[in-house]
Design a protein around this motif. Structure first.
Motif, short mmCIF file in Angstrom:
data_model
loop_
_atom_site.label_atom_id
_atom_site.label_comp_id
_atom_site.label_asym_id
_atom_site.label_seq_id
_atom_site.Cartn_x
_atom_site.Cartn_y
_atom_site.Cartn_z
N HIS A 236 -0.46 -9.61 4.33
CA HIS A 236 0.47 -8.90 5.21
C HIS A 236 1.36 -7.92 4.46
O HIS A 236 1.59 -6.81 4.94
N VAL A 237 1.86 -8.32 3.29
CA VAL A 237 2.83 -7.48 2.57
C VAL A 237 2.08 -6.65 1.53
O VAL A 237 2.14 -6.90 0.33
N VAL A 238 1.38 -5.64 2.01
CA VAL A 238 0.45 -4.88 1.16
C VAL A 238 1.14 -4.10 0.05
O VAL A 238 0.56 -3.88 -1.02
N ASN A 239 2.38 -3.69 0.26
CA ASN A 239 3.07 -2.90 -0.77
C ASN A 239 3.41 -3.74 -2.01
O ASN A 239 3.60 -3.20 -3.10
N VAL A 240 3.48 -5.05 -1.84
CA VAL A 240 3.74 -5.95 -2.96
C VAL A 240 2.43 -6.44 -3.56
O VAL A 240 2.25 -6.46 -4.78
N GLU A 241 1.48 -6.81 -2.70
CA GLU A 241 0.24 -7.42 -3.17
C GLU A 241 -0.69 -6.42 -3.86
O GLU A 241 -1.42 -6.78 -4.77
N ASN A 242 -0.68 -5.17 -3.41
CA ASN A 242 -1.52 -4.15 -4.05
C ASN A 242 -0.76 -2.83 -4.06
O ASN A 242 -1.09 -1.89 -3.34
N ALA A 243 0.27 -2.77 -4.88
CA ALA A 243 1.15 -1.60 -4.93
C ALA A 243 0.41 -0.35 -5.40
O ALA A 243 0.72 0.76 -4.95
N VAL A 244 -0.56 -0.50 -6.27
CA VAL A 244 -1.27 0.66 -6.81
C VAL A 244 -1.99 1.41 -5.70
O VAL A 244 -1.84 2.64 -5.55
N VAL A 245 -2.75 0.69 -4.88
CA VAL A 245 -3.48 1.33 -3.78
C VAL A 245 -2.50 1.80 -2.71
O VAL A 245 -2.63 2.92 -2.19
N PHE A 246 -1.53 0.97 -2.40
CA PHE A 246 -0.53 1.35 -1.38
C PHE A 246 0.15 2.65 -1.76
O PHE A 246 0.23 3.59 -0.95
N ASN A 247 0.67 2.74 -2.97
CA ASN A 247 1.39 3.93 -3.41
C ASN A 247 0.48 5.15 -3.44
O ASN A 247 0.86 6.24 -2.98
N SER A 248 -0.72 4.98 -3.95
CA SER A 248 -1.65 6.10 -4.05
C SER A 248 -2.00 6.67 -2.69
O SER A 248 -1.96 7.89 -2.47
N GLU A 249 -2.34 5.81 -1.75
CA GLU A 249 -2.72 6.26 -0.40
C GLU A 249 -1.54 6.90 0.33
O GLU A 249 -1.68 7.92 0.99
N ALA A 250 -0.36 6.29 0.21
CA ALA A 250 0.82 6.81 0.90
C ALA A 250 1.24 8.15 0.33
O ALA A 250 1.57 9.09 1.08
N LEU A 251 1.23 8.28 -0.98
CA LEU A 251 1.64 9.53 -1.61
C LEU A 251 0.67 10.66 -1.29
O LEU A 251 1.07 11.80 -1.06
N GLN A 252 -0.61 10.32 -1.26
CA GLN A 252 -1.61 11.34 -0.90
C GLN A 252 -1.41 11.78 0.55
O GLN A 252 -1.52 12.97 0.87
N PHE A 253 -1.13 10.83 1.42
CA PHE A 253 -0.90 11.13 2.84
C PHE A 253 0.30 12.08 2.99
O PHE A 253 0.21 13.09 3.70
N ILE A 254 1.40 11.78 2.31
CA ILE A 254 2.60 12.62 2.40
C ILE A 254 2.34 13.99 1.79
O ILE A 254 2.71 15.03 2.37
N THR A 255 1.69 14.01 0.65
CA THR A 255 1.42 15.28 -0.04
C THR A 255 0.55 16.21 0.80
O THR A 255 0.76 17.43 0.83
N ASN A 256 -0.41 15.62 1.50
CA ASN A 256 -1.30 16.44 2.34
C ASN A 256 -0.58 17.07 3.52
O ASN A 256 -1.09 18.02 4.13
N LEU A 257 0.59 16.52 3.87
CA LEU A 257 1.35 17.05 5.00
C LEU A 257 2.29 18.18 4.59
O LEU A 257 2.82 18.89 5.45
N THR A 258 2.54 18.31 3.30
CA THR A 258 3.53 19.29 2.83
C THR A 258 2.87 20.51 2.21
O THR A 258 1.67 20.56 2.01
#
Length: 258
Positions: A236-258
């Motif tokens: 359930h708490v994906v940002n803690v359990e797999n921070a590497v994938v969570f951060n990578s996917e989220a940052l790519q998502f935000i970057t693609n919007l800007t």
């Protein structure tokens, strides 16, 4: 006002705001701050009665609009006109509520461990909690719920993190937040029916057995603005359990919007 912390990026005008879940605190995002600060100003806050906002409590009945307006008060105070939002667990409901009240302030929404429908098991769990909330010490209940939602051995770190943060609450405040669950079904039904024109990324653990199935259906129905990333071997708490994938996917998502 809620307690908040800013991690500034002098080279960016972009804001990324993190909202934790019930019983947690902003400290659950310790694995995100450094990476997200590279692309923008990071804003963390503790919800009322949680973390360093434990003294910010009122006697009024808690509602999702009330708590969402707590978040907006911080944005107004800091003169933040628009922000990306990252939420975990119940924090995803609060961001979705904020988007309904103030859509102009939401640049994008990133939902980790999103709660958009209560399945049969989770509804039984909530009813059991409502029945026992005045009888059983709240930490017993919280430990039980944390174990049921995050039962596997690889979920242990996230489970312990949330339980340790919940210790900062008191019984009365826990009950107020638990009573908020009585409003959860009608509001989630409305959220499932209405897709907002805001870019939305759902990040769900493949082992989040309570909430992943419903999110799959929601993303399929809300395909215009929503995307799902399923993170393997995570609960359930994906940002803690797999921070590497969570951060990578989220940052790519935000970057693609800007």
């Amino acid at each position: 006002m809620l307690n908040y912390t800013i991690f500034p990026n002098a080279e960016s005008k972009q804001w990324i705001t993190f909202i934790h879940g019930a019983g947690g605190s902003s400290s659950i995002f310790f694995k995100q701050v450094r990476d997200f600060q590279k692309i923008g100003n990071v804003l963390l806050m503790d919800l009322r009665g949680h973390g360093d906002s434990k003294d910010f409590v009122t006697n009024e009945h808690y509602t999702f609009p009330l708590v969402a307006n707590d978040i907006n008060e911080v944005l107004e105070h800091l003169q933040i006109k628009k922000s990306h939002f990252v939420g975990i667990s119940l924090g995803t409901i609060l961001i979705r509520q904020l988007a309904e009240l103030y859509p102009e302030k939401i640049q994008s929404m990133i939902f980790g461990g999103a709660i958009f429908k209560m399945n049969f098991r989770s509804q039984v769990l909530m009813k059991l909690g409502m029945f026992l909330r005045y009888v059983v010490p709240y930490l017993w209940l919280y430990r039980l719920f944390a174990f049921i939602i995050m039962p596997r051995a690889n979920h242990k770190a996230a489970r312990l993190l949330f339980v340790n943060e919940a210790k900062k609450m008191n019984q009365k405040e826990f009950i107020k937040w638990f009573q908020l669950t009585a409003e959860i079904n009608p509001i989630l039904k409305r959220f499932r029916a209405d897709e907002l024109p805001i870019p939305t990324l759902f990040m769900m653990g493949s082992q989040d057995y309570m909430f992943l199935p419903s999110v799959k259906k929601i993303v399929a129905a809300h395909s215009n603005f929503s995307k799902l990333v399923e993170i393997p071997k995570s609960g359930h708490v994906v940002n803690v359990e797999n921070a590497v994938v969570f951060n990578s996917e989220a940052l790519q998502f935000i970057t693609n919007l800007t």
